[in-house]
Write a protein that holds these residues in place. Structure first.
Motif, PDB file in Angstrom:
ATOM      1  N   TYR A   1       0.842  -1.196   0.000  1.00 33.75           N
ATOM      2  CA  TYR A   1       0.000   0.000   0.000  1.00 33.75           C
ATOM      3  C   TYR A   1       0.869   1.234   0.000  1.00 33.75           C
ATOM      4  O   TYR A   1       1.969   1.248   0.520  1.00 33.75           O
ATOM      5  CB  TYR A   1      -1.037  -0.010   1.122  1.00 33.75           C
ATOM      6  CG  TYR A   1      -0.550   0.013   2.549  1.00 33.75           C
ATOM      7  CD1 TYR A   1      -0.601  -1.133   3.324  1.00 33.75           C
ATOM      8  CD2 TYR A   1      -0.117   1.189   3.153  1.00 33.75           C
ATOM      9  CE1 TYR A   1      -0.210  -1.128   4.645  1.00 33.75           C
ATOM     10  CE2 TYR A   1       0.283   1.206   4.480  1.00 33.75           C
ATOM     11  CZ  TYR A   1       0.235   0.047   5.218  1.00 33.75           C
ATOM     12  OH  TYR A   1       0.626   0.062   6.529  1.00 33.75           O
ATOM     13  N   HIS A   2       0.305   2.247  -0.620  1.00 25.74           N
ATOM     14  CA  HIS A   2       0.994   3.526  -0.743  1.00 25.74           C
ATOM     15  C   HIS A   2       0.018   4.569  -0.240  1.00 25.74           C
ATOM     16  O   HIS A   2      -1.080   4.703  -0.775  1.00 25.74           O
ATOM     17  CB  HIS A   2       1.360   3.758  -2.222  1.00 25.74           C
ATOM     18  CG  HIS A   2       1.607   5.200  -2.565  1.00 25.74           C
ATOM     19  ND1 HIS A   2       1.154   5.774  -3.739  1.00 25.74           N
ATOM     20  CD2 HIS A   2       2.247   6.186  -1.896  1.00 25.74           C
ATOM     21  CE1 HIS A   2       1.520   7.058  -3.769  1.00 25.74           C
ATOM     22  NE2 HIS A   2       2.188   7.316  -2.667  1.00 25.74           N
ATOM     23  N   HIS A   3       0.393   5.289   0.816  1.00 27.15           N
ATOM     24  CA  HIS A   3      -0.521   6.334   1.263  1.00 27.15           C
ATOM     25  C   HIS A   3       0.149   7.689   1.228  1.00 27.15           C
ATOM     26  O   HIS A   3       1.375   7.814   1.317  1.00 27.15           O
ATOM     27  CB  HIS A   3      -1.151   6.036   2.636  1.00 27.15           C
ATOM     28  CG  HIS A   3      -0.201   5.678   3.731  1.00 27.15           C
ATOM     29  ND1 HIS A   3      -0.602   4.938   4.814  1.00 27.15           N
ATOM     30  CD2 HIS A   3       1.091   5.948   3.952  1.00 27.15           C
ATOM     31  CE1 HIS A   3       0.407   4.784   5.636  1.00 27.15           C
ATOM     32  NE2 HIS A   3       1.461   5.374   5.141  1.00 27.15           N
ATOM     33  N   CYS A   4      -0.707   8.702   1.059  1.00 30.71           N
ATOM     34  CA  CYS A   4      -0.197  10.059   1.013  1.00 30.71           C
ATOM     35  C   CYS A   4      -1.185  10.983   1.706  1.00 30.71           C
ATOM     36  O   CYS A   4      -2.351  10.661   1.873  1.00 30.71           O
ATOM     37  CB  CYS A   4       0.057  10.507  -0.426  1.00 30.71           C
ATOM     38  SG  CYS A   4      -1.402  10.500  -1.465  1.00 30.71           S
ATOM     39  N   THR A   5      -0.657  12.138   2.120  1.00 36.42           N
ATOM     40  CA  THR A   5      -1.512  13.146   2.746  1.00 36.42           C
ATOM     41  C   THR A   5      -1.896  14.162   1.690  1.00 36.42           C
ATOM     42  O   THR A   5      -1.313  14.197   0.610  1.00 36.42           O
ATOM     43  CB  THR A   5      -0.745  13.882   3.851  1.00 36.42           C
ATOM     44  OG1 THR A   5       0.496  14.359   3.293  1.00 36.42           O
ATOM     45  CG2 THR A   5      -0.436  12.975   5.021  1.00 36.42           C
ATOM     46  N   LEU A   6      -2.881  14.979   1.997  1.00 32.82           N
ATOM     47  CA  LEU A   6      -3.231  16.084   1.113  1.00 32.82           C
ATOM     48  C   LEU A   6      -3.758  17.205   2.001  1.00 32.82           C
ATOM     49  O   LEU A   6      -4.796  17.055   2.659  1.00 32.82           O
ATOM     50  CB  LEU A   6      -4.298  15.642   0.105  1.00 32.82           C
ATOM     51  CG  LEU A   6      -4.572  16.596  -1.059  1.00 32.82           C
ATOM     52  CD1 LEU A   6      -3.298  16.922  -1.822  1.00 32.82           C
ATOM     53  CD2 LEU A   6      -5.599  16.000  -2.008  1.00 32.82           C
ATOM     54  N   LEU A   7      -3.001  18.304   2.043  1.00 31.99           N
ATOM     55  CA  LEU A   7      -3.365  19.388   2.965  1.00 31.99           C
ATOM     56  C   LEU A   7      -4.446  20.253   2.353  1.00 31.99           C
ATOM     57  O   LEU A   7      -4.199  20.996   1.398  1.00 31.99           O
ATOM     58  CB  LEU A   7      -2.129  20.244   3.261  1.00 31.99           C
ATOM     59  CG  LEU A   7      -1.091  19.588   4.162  1.00 31.99           C
ATOM     60  CD1 LEU A   7       0.137  20.472   4.275  1.00 31.99           C
ATOM     61  CD2 LEU A   7      -1.666  19.355   5.539  1.00 31.99           C
ATOM     62  N   HIS A   8      -5.636  20.145   2.921  1.00 36.31           N
ATOM     63  CA  HIS A   8      -6.723  20.987   2.431  1.00 36.31           C
ATOM     64  C   HIS A   8      -6.833  22.241   3.298  1.00 36.31           C
ATOM     65  O   HIS A   8      -6.783  23.355   2.806  1.00 36.31           O
ATOM     66  CB  HIS A   8      -8.038  20.194   2.462  1.00 36.31           C
ATOM     67  CG  HIS A   8      -9.238  21.017   2.098  1.00 36.31           C
ATOM     68  ND1 HIS A   8     -10.047  21.608   3.049  1.00 36.31           N
ATOM     69  CD2 HIS A   8      -9.740  21.364   0.905  1.00 36.31           C
ATOM     70  CE1 HIS A   8     -11.003  22.285   2.436  1.00 36.31           C
ATOM     71  NE2 HIS A   8     -10.841  22.149   1.134  1.00 36.31           N
TER      72      HIS A   8
END
Lengths: 508, 373
Positions: free
Chosen positions: B174-181
């Motif tokens: 698995y590959h996870h990433c964040t995304l700053l909203h």
């Protein structure tokens, strides 16, 4: 004699493969068939060489495989080895985790492809490992790994070695964790029947074996085994009843009957020192019973008031405040002696410690300056300390500076009347609420005191409160008799104080 | 806010009673899930569960989740070096160790987490990040969005809005990433600094970068719109036909065994005990009130598996006799590297000592405890 030799030779020859025969015997073969003189000498040397090659055969049956670091993808050529899960000499099974490596924000678990024993680790932790190069050496042992060996008949001569090979060929398979469990319980894996894949021994097999041996209660088998991941079409779906399982029961203890030795560390080691030091102080014991009925009523009235302010009101704040009130009249109970017993320091502040059972052990945080606090404020502070204690967050500020300590030993009756002894390290004041039907018993307090308490001042403590006080670290040996009076007075003082009406604003 | 997170997903909501229904739909090669929980441990446990139990050879899964304020450290990092544990304690921000590698991040409800599950063969992080960048470009074409070689996503070529980490197991990945909203950037500055001075370790360090929120540069971009865009882009990239589903990571019926995975992730042994060996070397400033005096001492600690393996306190003999500082060091051996545990062990020792040295010893204990974060 020659006939015997010939028969034994042919029997041995059957055991050996073409390869070894060719290697070991070659010219000797021809020589033997031609020359039959000195057969016994030949037979002897043949036997030794056969034995030697037999032993070589045994070793050669366990090849050491170089397990290379496989491709991780994305063209990554090197990784950092972060954590080893095995060490040299450990036994591993196929799919067991060997190590954790990291590359470019990817954490990868490397699992073993073989069953066997780890013979060599090629890298230390934090070293850089190269993809495609060897990571570990594994000495494989599963029969399927080996080349085909002809072991057709078992002649009488070599039966021992052959049987030895057979056992080795079917060596028991188990993960390192299962092996450790077996070793801790002195169980030979060869005696356990394995129910896993290829006869592999699982943890349950060890526990079943133990249960048969000791008749112990076993923890229930784990409810969550390897779930069959559903294939796209063919595999049967995960059945709904299987998916809805009851939560696993709490594990019950297994009696293994083996002594376990551990080094004493940290807090517990420090406590040894503290308690030994406490024993140097002479102890004095005194026991009394106090009737708490009116306190019970008072508390039940005040409880909802406290709850509205978010505080749980127990009896302890009352006892703490009462202790402080009596310390005002008998400051000698709130004092310390110096090392050489030369000077006595009367402490101004009543920092009353409360023994608390926490996850770290028995700790004694103290409520500071109780002489300035009301019962309700004491209750507030107690709640704060209890919350910190439960969270394992008591600091030096809370844990040090205590001058007087209260221990609530719960609803257990103290065993009989305590005889003051030097070897019983009990805290200064123990308090226990006992059965409400007990008749008030006298301790050292004279009956005079009891009558006075019953007649004049039912007081705060009117339920059968067994008060049991030991001055602990504050008083000197030899003056025990002299101090008995003040304590009696202190107890009676609790009763006297109780005549203050509950509406007294100092106390709420 | 939580309700809207799930309700506004594309397609029809279906109630799932067992994981077989959820993961067994053969018609679609992909699945999008949204977690109902904002608890970091539950969400990480769900990631573990999917990685371990879903057959990813035939399909891929996208999990969308977010957490209440938390600091998440990478698998091989040192929590004491990465985040300010005392400040987090008072702000009630927990620390969690994830199973994937990489650096430390601060999560809160303004940060979207995306986890792309695939088989090891289909592991392709750039393709996954392309889903995110294409989605953003589609909804806000005026934004300058680029994925870098280090697999970060930069806004306007300068501000990091997404970081990546991944985990590979035997067959799955698995590959996870964040995304700053719309995360709280001030909290990041306060919380992501070392707890105590003088830490030396080989643990994976974090590389700090300037960050920005999408909402700062595209104020009209709503959370729900962002989610929709990502889900749609994922569907078109991976050939999805089914809709996204809301799941509860604490549902033991749907995910049998997830509870014990969550418990392991919460445990001290995992979060702190898995820290690679490190040492602490620092100077302690001691002082006495009466008479006023000062002194410097040296502290040297080795910490292994989160516990004090060796400890040396060098105090000048004129300040405190050596036996006292030695017994202090002894008291800490074997204890967790934690100011509260140290306080308990040292308090027990303090009670044995009295006299003029007591205040100095007390001061040394206080300073020692403070040096442990």
């Amino acid at each position: 004699m020659a006939a015997v030799t010939r028969r034994s030779f042919s029997a041995l020859r059957v055991l050996l493969t073409q390869q070894y025969r060719r290697r070991s015997f070659g010219p000797q073969n021809l020589r033997l068939s031609r020359t039959e003189s000195a057969p016994s000498r030949w037979a002897a040397s043949l036997q030794t060489s056969c034995n030697r090659t037999l032993q070589t055969t045994v070793e050669r049956r366990r090849p050491v495989v170089q397990f290379k670091l496989s491709d991780i993808g994305e063209g990554i050529m090197e990784v950092t080895v972060k954590e080893w899960y095995v060490k040299e000499g450990d036994r591993v099974s196929q799919f067991d985790s060997i190590c954790e490596v990291q590359s470019d924000k990817a954490s990868v678990t490397i699992t073993s492809r073989y069953d066997g024993v780890i013979r060599r680790l090629y890298y230390e932790a934090d070293a850089t490992a190269l993809v495609g190069k060897p990571l570990v050496d594994i000495e494989t042992e599963s029969a399927s790994e080996l080349s085909q060996e002809d072991v057709v008949e078992t002649p009488a001569m070599a039966r021992e070695e052959h049987t030895h090979q057979e056992i080795k060929g079917h060596k028991t398979q188990a993960t390192p964790a299962v092996r450790r469990l077996a070793m801790e319980n002195n169980i030979k894996l060869s005696e356990v029947v394995g129910t896993g894949k290829d006869g592999r021994i699982l943890k349950e097999d060890i526990l079943n074996f133990l249960a048969k041996q000791t008749g112990a209660i076993l923890p229930p088998a784990p409810l969550f085994q390897e779930v069959q991941t559903p294939g796209p079409a063919a595999a049967p779906p995960l059945s709904a009843p299987a998916a809805v399982r009851p939560p696993p029961a709490a594990p019950r203890p297994v009696f293994t009957g083996k002594d376990v030795t551990e080094p004493l560390k940290g807090f517990h080691k420090a406590m040894v020192k503290t308690m030994t030091a406490a024993l140097k102080i002479p102890h004095f014991g005194y026991c009394d019973e106090v009737d708490l009925s009116r306190l019970v009523l008072l508390r039940s009235e005040l409880k909802p008031v406290a709850e509205r302010r978010g505080i749980k009101l127990s009896y302890l704040p009352f006892f703490i405040k009462a202790a402080s009130l009596s310390l005002l009249h008998f400051p000698i109970l709130n004092s310390t002696l110096d090392e050489g017993c030369q000077n006595i320091t009367f402490k101004a502040s009543h920092n009353i410690g409360v023994a608390m059972d926490t996850s770290q052990g028995l700790l004694v945080p103290s409520v500071k300056s109780v002489q300035l606090l009301s019962v309700f404020q004491v209750a507030q502070e107690l709640t704060r300390l209890q919350a910190l204690g439960a969270a394992g967050q008591l600091g030096t500020a809370e844990l040090s500076g205590g001058t007087f300590t209260l221990s609530n030993i719960g609803s257990v009756s103290p065993p009989g009347f305590p005889t003051p002894t030097r070897s019983d390290p009990v805290r200064p004041l123990c308090v226990s609420i006992s059965d409400r039907r007990d008749v008030c018993q006298a301790g050292h307090s004279s009956s005079r005191g009891r009558h006075r308490s019953a007649g004049e001042n039912p007081g705060w403590f009117q339920n059968r409160l067994k008060c049991w006080s030991r001055p602990g670290s504050t008083l000197q040996a030899g003056s025990q008799g002299g101090h008995e009076r003040p304590q009696l007075e202190a107890v009676k003082l609790f009763q006297l104080r109780a005549t203050n009406p509950p509406e007294d604003e100092n106390l709420i | 806010m939580l309700g809207t997170f799930c309700v506004l997903s594309a397609g029809v909501q279906r109630a799932w009673s067992s994981s077989s229904c959820l993961f067994m739909d053969p018609s679609s090669p992909g699945l999008v899930l949204q977690s109902q929980s904002t608890d970091v441990f539950q969400n990480l446990a769900l990631e573990d569960w999917i990685d371990a139990h879903v057959d990813l050879q035939q399909r891929s899964v996208l999990l969308l989740w977010r957490n209440r304020p938390t600091v998440v450290i990478g698998r091989h990092q040192n929590p004491w070096a990465e985040c300010n544990l005392p400040a987090m304690r008072s702000a009630q921000v927990p620390v969690a160790r994830r199973r994937s590698g990489g650096g430390t991040v601060y999560h809160d409800l303004g940060n979207l987490n995306l986890t792309f599950f695939a088989s090891k063969k289909a592991y392709d992080r750039r393709r996954n990040l392309k889903v995110v960048t294409d989605a953003l470009r589609r909804v806000r074409p005026q934004l300058d969005i680029q994925a870098t070689d280090r697999l970060d996503i930069l806004l306007n070529g300068h501000y990091k809005i997404s970081g990546t980490a991944s985990r590979l197991s035997r067959k799955s990945s698995y590959h996870h990433c964040t995304l700053l909203h719309s995360a709280d950037r001030s909290a990041i500055a306060v919380l992501l600094r070392p707890s105590c001075p003088g830490i030396r370790s080989n643990a994976t360090p974090s590389i700090p970068s300037p960050v920005a929120n999408l909402s700062d540069h595209a104020p009209s971009l709503q959370w729900e719109e962002l989610l929709e865009a990502v889900v749609q882009q994922y569907s078109s990239e991976f050939g999805l036909t089914s809709s996204s589903q809301c799941v509860d990571p604490a549902d033991e019926a749907l995910f049998p065994g997830v509870g014990s995975m969550e418990a392991e992730l919460r445990s001290w042994e995992w979060t702190f005990g898995k820290t690679p060996k490190f040492s602490v070397e620092t100077q302690l400033e001691l002082r006495d009130e009466r008479p006023a005096a000062r002194c410097s001492a040296q502290l040297q600690l080795e910490v292994k598996n989160g516990r004090v393996e060796s400890c040396r306190v060098e105090v000048p003999a004129t300040w405190l006799p050596e036996r006292l500082s030695a017994s202090l060091a002894q008291a800490l051996l074997g204890e967790r590297f934690c100011p509260h545990r140290a306080a308990a062990a040292l308090s027990a020792l303090l009670r044995c000592e009295s006299g003029p040295l007591h205040s100095r010893l007390h001061n040394l204990c206080d300073v020692l405890v403070a040096a442990m974060g």
